[in-house]
Design a protein around this motif. Structure first.
Motif, short mmCIF file in Angstrom:
data_model
loop_
_atom_site.label_atom_id
_atom_site.label_comp_id
_atom_site.label_asym_id
_atom_site.label_seq_id
_atom_site.Cartn_x
_atom_site.Cartn_y
_atom_site.Cartn_z
N ALA A 36 0.83 -1.20 0.00
CA ALA A 36 0.00 0.00 0.00
C ALA A 36 0.86 1.25 0.00
CB ALA A 36 -0.93 0.00 1.21
N VAL A 37 2.00 1.19 0.69
CA VAL A 37 2.94 2.31 0.64
C VAL A 37 3.46 2.51 -0.78
CG1 VAL A 37 5.15 3.22 1.46
CG2 VAL A 37 3.65 1.99 3.04
N PHE A 38 3.90 1.42 -1.42
CA PHE A 38 4.45 1.53 -2.76
C PHE A 38 3.42 2.07 -3.75
CE2 PHE A 38 7.10 -2.41 -1.48
CZ PHE A 38 7.96 -1.62 -0.74
N GLY A 39 2.21 1.49 -3.71
CA GLY A 39 1.19 1.93 -4.66
C GLY A 39 0.78 3.37 -4.48
N SER A 40 0.65 3.80 -3.24
CA SER A 40 0.24 5.18 -2.99
C SER A 40 1.35 6.17 -3.30
CB SER A 40 -0.22 5.35 -1.54
OG SER A 40 0.80 4.98 -0.63
N VAL A 41 2.59 5.83 -2.93
CA VAL A 41 3.71 6.73 -3.22
C VAL A 41 3.87 6.91 -4.72
CG1 VAL A 41 6.23 6.95 -3.14
CG2 VAL A 41 4.96 6.38 -1.07
N ASP A 42 3.74 5.84 -5.50
CA ASP A 42 3.87 5.95 -6.96
C ASP A 42 2.88 6.96 -7.52
OD1 ASP A 42 5.89 4.15 -7.05
OD2 ASP A 42 4.78 2.55 -8.05
N VAL B 227 1.93 -7.86 -1.85
CA VAL B 227 2.34 -6.55 -2.37
C VAL B 227 1.35 -6.09 -3.44
CG1 VAL B 227 4.12 -5.30 -3.64
CG2 VAL B 227 4.77 -6.85 -1.78
N GLY B 228 0.89 -7.03 -4.29
CA GLY B 228 -0.06 -6.67 -5.34
C GLY B 228 -1.36 -6.13 -4.78
N PHE B 229 -1.92 -6.81 -3.77
CA PHE B 229 -3.12 -6.29 -3.12
C PHE B 229 -2.85 -4.93 -2.50
CE2 PHE B 229 -5.11 -10.67 -2.82
CZ PHE B 229 -6.28 -10.31 -3.47
N GLY B 230 -1.69 -4.81 -1.85
CA GLY B 230 -1.36 -3.54 -1.22
C GLY B 230 -1.20 -2.42 -2.22
N VAL B 231 -0.54 -2.71 -3.32
CA VAL B 231 -0.37 -1.69 -4.37
C VAL B 231 -1.72 -1.26 -4.92
CG1 VAL B 231 0.49 -1.31 -6.72
CG2 VAL B 231 1.99 -2.33 -4.99
N ALA B 232 -2.62 -2.25 -5.11
CA ALA B 232 -3.96 -1.91 -5.59
C ALA B 232 -4.68 -0.99 -4.61
CB ALA B 232 -4.77 -3.19 -5.81
N LEU B 233 -4.63 -1.34 -3.33
CA LEU B 233 -5.26 -0.50 -2.31
C LEU B 233 -4.61 0.88 -2.28
CD1 LEU B 233 -7.06 -0.03 0.19
CD2 LEU B 233 -5.24 -1.09 1.57
N GLY B 234 -3.28 0.89 -2.33
CA GLY B 234 -2.57 2.17 -2.28
C GLY B 234 -2.86 3.05 -3.49
N ALA B 235 -2.92 2.44 -4.67
CA ALA B 235 -3.21 3.22 -5.87
C ALA B 235 -4.62 3.81 -5.81
CB ALA B 235 -3.04 2.35 -7.11
N TRP B 236 -5.58 2.98 -5.38
CA TRP B 236 -6.96 3.46 -5.27
C TRP B 236 -7.07 4.58 -4.23
CZ3 TRP B 236 -10.27 3.20 -1.00
CH2 TRP B 236 -11.58 3.62 -1.24
N ALA B 237 -6.57 4.30 -3.02
CA ALA B 237 -6.68 5.29 -1.95
C ALA B 237 -5.86 6.53 -2.26
CB ALA B 237 -6.21 4.67 -0.62
#
Length: 398
Positions: free
Chosen positions: A226-232, A344-354
């Motif tokens: 979620a950190v990675f997805g949101s930071v990107d 990580v994939g689920f987290g990135v998805a959550l991070g990108a959405w949020a």
């Protein structure tokens, strides 16, 4: 610092799968960002871009353990070749849907197929290292090398895809990612001499996720993802808010650059403290490093701060993979390592959405607070279940 890495490549066939694996997983740092840049250019909405990127990541996260189990049962080459061909076809379909302004549901449908057929090549590369170096002290160095290779990808990939999408054509980044995926993965599949043998017993032996330590690591990596997805996504918006969207890739490269440097240093050292202690300390440094980026409004200062924030990424991931190698039976190793990619994939998805939602509502600088909160959550989860991460010390081979 380079000395410990020199002996890794003396084994016949290693160079071939390492080089092919590097190019085959290059798109892992390009695909999500390339989709965000393309969809945002078409819709002028980071929320929509984040939703489609999240669809890819959720589909990838759901399918990866299943694909990993197929690899453990049938072997790497027999599974990843058809998956790669299907992935390439689906990604081409997604770009065509965007190009010809097909109904929105078609982009989400093709995004599902893109994610479902994506190969977790990093797990397959590490499974080969585990097969070749099982029980050897060199395995720590090999995992460190692969983490460094990942960070080289995350340095070069975002900068490349951003430059291609903003300066050449919105589709250029995804076309490059598609080419690397197909060519690299098929070349990796051809390296049969180093492919781990199938150890499938024919009996139902459960899933690695039922092992308490693996479940705990999966939760930690969910929060990190979620950190990675949101930071990107937030960093792209931060750069655009400051009139410099074209440098967003360089900012993300700085984030990965910190991880690259720490990975080289971490892998070159012989550690005396336990894996569990190393993992928890790395998580703490990871959360602390994200604190400054919430307070910065100058794009020139953001780059070095992102570099510092990335310093703990490689040590955390390297130690996590080593813990999995110790905790999971050999015949389930690919699936076990795939759970990192899934989490990580689920987290990135959550991070990108949020991250997209929060950026649209509150602005990029404030949205970084979500990234920091997820990092703190990773620390709390790891500390609460650290007793499950105790592992036996393997007997070393020469």
């Amino acid at each position: 610092m380079v000395g410990p890495y020199r002996g890794l490549f003396s084994t016949p066939g290693v160079k071939g799968f390492v080089i092919a694996g590097f190019f085959g997983r290059m798109p892992m740092s390009m695909l999500g960002l390339g989709i965000v840049l393309l969809i945002e250019a078409l819709t002028d909405s980071y929320a929509m871009a984040g939703a489609i990127a999240a669809t890819v990541n959720v589909s990838y996260a759901v399918a990866t353990p299943l694909n990993g189990r197929l690899v453990d049962r049938f072997g790497q080459a027999r599974v990843i070749v058809p998956l790669t061909l299907a992935h390439g076809t689906a990604l081409t379909g997604l770009m065509l849907c965007a190009r010809f302004q097909a109904p929105l549901w078609t982009m989400f449908a093709t995004a599902v197929v893109v994610g479902t057929t994506a190969v977790s090549l990093g797990s397959l590369v590490r499974a080969r290292w585990s097969h070749l170096l099982a029980g050897s002290a060199k395995l720590h160095t090999a995992f460190s090398f692969e983490s460094v290779a990942d960070e080289v990808i995350f340095v070069a990939g975002p900068a490349s895809v951003t430059a291609l999408a903003t300066m050449v054509n919105p589709y250029a980044g995804l076309v490059t990612a598609l080419t690397c995926t197909v060519v690299g993965t098929l070349a990796f599949a051809m390296q049969r001499g180093t492919e781990p043998p199938v150890r499938w017993t024919g009996k139902r032996s459960g899933s690695p996720i039922t092992i308490p330590g693996i479940a705990l690591l999966s939760c930690v990596f969910l929060a990190m993802g979620a950190v990675f997805g949101s930071v990107d996504l937030i960093t792209v918006a931060f750069a655009e808010e400051h009139g410099a969207k074209h440098v967003s890739g360089l900012l993300l490269a700085a984030f990965a650059g910190g991880s690259l440097v720490s990975g080289l240093w971490y892998g070159a050292r012989q550690w005396k403290i336990s894996l569990r202690s190393r993992f928890l300390r790395a998580l703490g440094v990871f959360a602390a490093g994200l604190t400054p980026i919430m307070l910065i409004g100058d794009i020139r200062i953001m780059a070095p701060m992102l570099f510092l924030a990335g310093l703990a990424i490689s040590p955390t991931i390297i130690t996590g993979y080593t813990l999995i190698e110790r905790l999971v039976p050999a015949h389930l190793l690919t699936e076990g390592m795939s759970w990192v990619s899934t989490s990580v994939g689920f987290g990135v998805a959550l991070g990108a959405w949020a991250g997209g939602r929060l950026t649209d509502v509150f602005g990029a600088s404030n949205a970084y607070g979500f990234s920091f909160t997820c990092a703190v959550l990773a620390v709390l989860i790891g500390a609460a279940g650290s007793a499950w991460l105790r592992t036996p010390v393997p007997q070393k081979q020469s």
